[in-house]
Write an enzyme that holds these catalytic residues in place. Structure first.
Site, PDB file in Angstrom:
ATOM      1  N   HIS A 175      22.540  82.095 -22.595  1.00  0.00           N
ATOM      2  CA  HIS A 175      22.767  83.346 -23.330  1.00  0.00           C
ATOM      3  C   HIS A 175      22.832  83.123 -24.836  1.00  0.00           C
ATOM      4  CE1 HIS A 175      27.073  82.246 -23.273  1.00  0.00           C
ATOM      5  NE2 HIS A 175      27.249  83.127 -24.231  1.00  0.00           N
ATOM      6  N   HIS A 237      23.956  75.172 -24.305  1.00  0.00           N
ATOM      7  CA  HIS A 237      23.976  75.927 -25.563  1.00  0.00           C
ATOM      8  C   HIS A 237      23.781  75.035 -26.785  1.00  0.00           C
ATOM      9  CE1 HIS A 237      25.397  78.898 -22.859  1.00  0.00           C
ATOM     10  NE2 HIS A 237      26.686  78.614 -22.911  1.00  0.00           N
TER      11      HIS A 237
END
Ligand code: BG6
Length: 486
Positions: A175, A237
């Site tokens: 995300h 990430h």
């Protein structure tokens, strides 16, 4: 612009991700007019519920996670009309015909299967979707991390998905790639002529990437204790951020052009343990302290287990072995229960070669480019300027400051809003390809192994501080310091 008509089946529809992120994201996009009339959202979960009960559940989720002024009555009701529900235990062979019916066989629309479930269900769900002939040429599958706990398990997950869905239909969400400022990194690097000539080891001294959270492990201790910060944040990430800083200019931002470049960076990472010894990594675990305005318990107390060796903080020094970056350290740090919620990338340039000023001008600091991902998204370029006034030539380090909130008045969409619609559009640019995920694990695995073999425990740090002292030592022994704004 509305996307093509679609059906979205969300497995794990009663879970945390669906409530906090997916339903609110879909609602916001509906509000923006991007979801076409007739598009359906089908909640799927083991919990027995009727359509009406699921709709009430979704309404409560929207109320809990979207401010009242952003959800006017009529619009919420219109969104909820898109929802239906199928009770299904994905580990069983029965019950799939109800899903087949909800998907209305024979309609040639895009089908998205969003697996917001525990990863051990990815394989069984894909398998049963295949066996029940629910996968059409226009079907896509979306999966969330963790994608395995090491290279071997990641390969097994990818294999089981790959038996049913071709790679071009698999959307692995990170995300962070959906965050506005992360995409802005591409704009900053490749839509400006200014940076590219100096974006290399001749001009960059080092790069820092910090992802700091004030939260603890909240309700997720069960998962988190099996993962730890290295698997939870760095493998995905932080390495994705590192890639976007370090990639060569791709020929376009088409999915594979960008992902090919990211893969090259991941493959160029020097093994941390073999080349540098495990002392280029620091792992920490928080103890009781104060964070976000209140007293908080330590990790082991939250977990209810005194013996966990799981790290809630990692700092490490990564190096990229290629022409552009050799000799430029990338210092990464991330942790829970740190003093601020703050994610930023700091590129520090090399010092000037010679000063024409005398000592009274004061120290000359190196230029820094700070890309703030959250909160207060923006870009600051730290420069030396003359102190204004008649006091002679005194120098100051000040930022050229571009705050996105001040510069633009539009709402900053959540990452999931962008990513879900990209799935429907068939755009894989912001999703991880199989080989990227596996290359990331190839680099992470030896660190995990070295930690597992070591008798050292993670170093304690007090909640509300910037991690163990060893994290400061990691960068200071190279004559550098962690960036502090101000
Ligand atoms: C998730 C991690 O992927 O990212 C969480 O599993 C973490 O542990 C979260 O809290 C951070 O995301 P964000 O968007 O709040 O920075």
């Amino acid at each position: 612009i509305p996307v093509d008509i679609f059906d979205l089946a969300v497995f794990g529809a009663t879970g945390d991700l669906a409530q906090r992120k997916l339903l609110p994201a879909l609602f916001h996009r509906d509000l923006a007019g991007q979801i076409p009339p007739g598009a359906r959202i089908i909640g799927v979960s083991r919990r027995a519920m009727t359509d009406a009960e699921f709709i009430a559940f979704a309404k409560a989720a929207l109320e809990a996670h979207i401010p009242a002024e952003e959800r006017k009555g009529g619009e919420v009701e219109a969104f909820l009309k898109r929802l239906s529900y199928v009770t299904l235990d994905a580990t069983q062979d029965q019950g799939w015909d109800a899903l087949a019916k909800a998907l209305k066989p024979g309609e040639d629309r895009i089908r998205v299967f969003y697996l917001a479930t525990s990863p051990d269900l990815f394989g069984p769900i894909c398998d049963r979707l295949g066996k029940n002939k629910l996968v059409t040429p226009k079907s896509r599958v979306v999966i969330e991390k963790p994608l395995g706990k090491d290279l071997e398990s990641a390969r097994a997950v990818n294999d089981s998905i790959g038996k049913v869905f071709p790679e071009s239909s698999v959307y692995r969400i990170d995300h962070y790639l959906g965050k506005e400022t992360v995409q802005n990194l591409l704009a900053l690097r490749f839509a400006n002529a200014l940076f590219e000539p100096i974006w290399n080891s001749a001009h960059v001294d080092h790069v820092q990437i910090t992802v700091a959270e004030t939260l603890g492990v909240e309700g997720r201790a069960g998962y988190y204790d099996t993962a730890g910060a290295l698997r939870d944040m760095v493998q995905n990430h932080m390495l994705q951020l590192l890639c976007l800083v370090a990639i060569e200019p791709p020929t376009s931002i088409a999915a594979d052009a960008l992902r090919d470049e990211k893969l090259k960076v991941l493959k160029s990472l020097k093994p941390v343990v073999a080349h540098n010894g495990a002392n280029n990594t620091v792992r920490g675990q928080y103890r009781a302290g104060a964070s976000a305005g209140g007293a908080v318990p330590g990790y082991l107390d939250e977990l209810g287990s005194p013996s966990s060796k799981t790290e809630t903080f990692v700092a490490l020094k990564a190096e990229i072995g290629n022409w552009r970056w050799n000799g430029v350290p990338f210092y990464l740090r991330t942790g829970k229960r740190l003093p601020d919620r703050l994610s930023e990338i700091v590129v520090t340039f090399r010092p000037i070669p010679y000063s024409v000023f005398d000592d009274s001008a004061g120290p000359i600091e190196a230029n820094r480019l700070v890309i703030r991902l959250q909160p207060d998204e923006g870009v600051k370029l730290w420069l030396m300027i003359k102190d204004p006034g008649p006091g002679g030539m005194r120098l100051q380090h000040v930022p050229l400051d571009m705050s996105f909130a001040e510069a633009f008045s539009v709402r900053n969409p959540d990452a999931y809003e962008r990513l879900i619609l990209d799935v429907v559009r068939g755009n894989q640019t912001l999703f991880m390809r199989r080989d990227e995920v596996e290359a990331a694990w190839t680099w992470i695995d030896p660190i995990l192994d070295a930690w597992a073999e070591s008798t050292d425990l993670p170093k304690p740090y007090t909640a509300g501080t910037w991690g163990p002292a060893a994290a400061v030592a990691l960068i200071e022994r190279d004559g550098r310091t962690w960036h502090e704004d101000g």
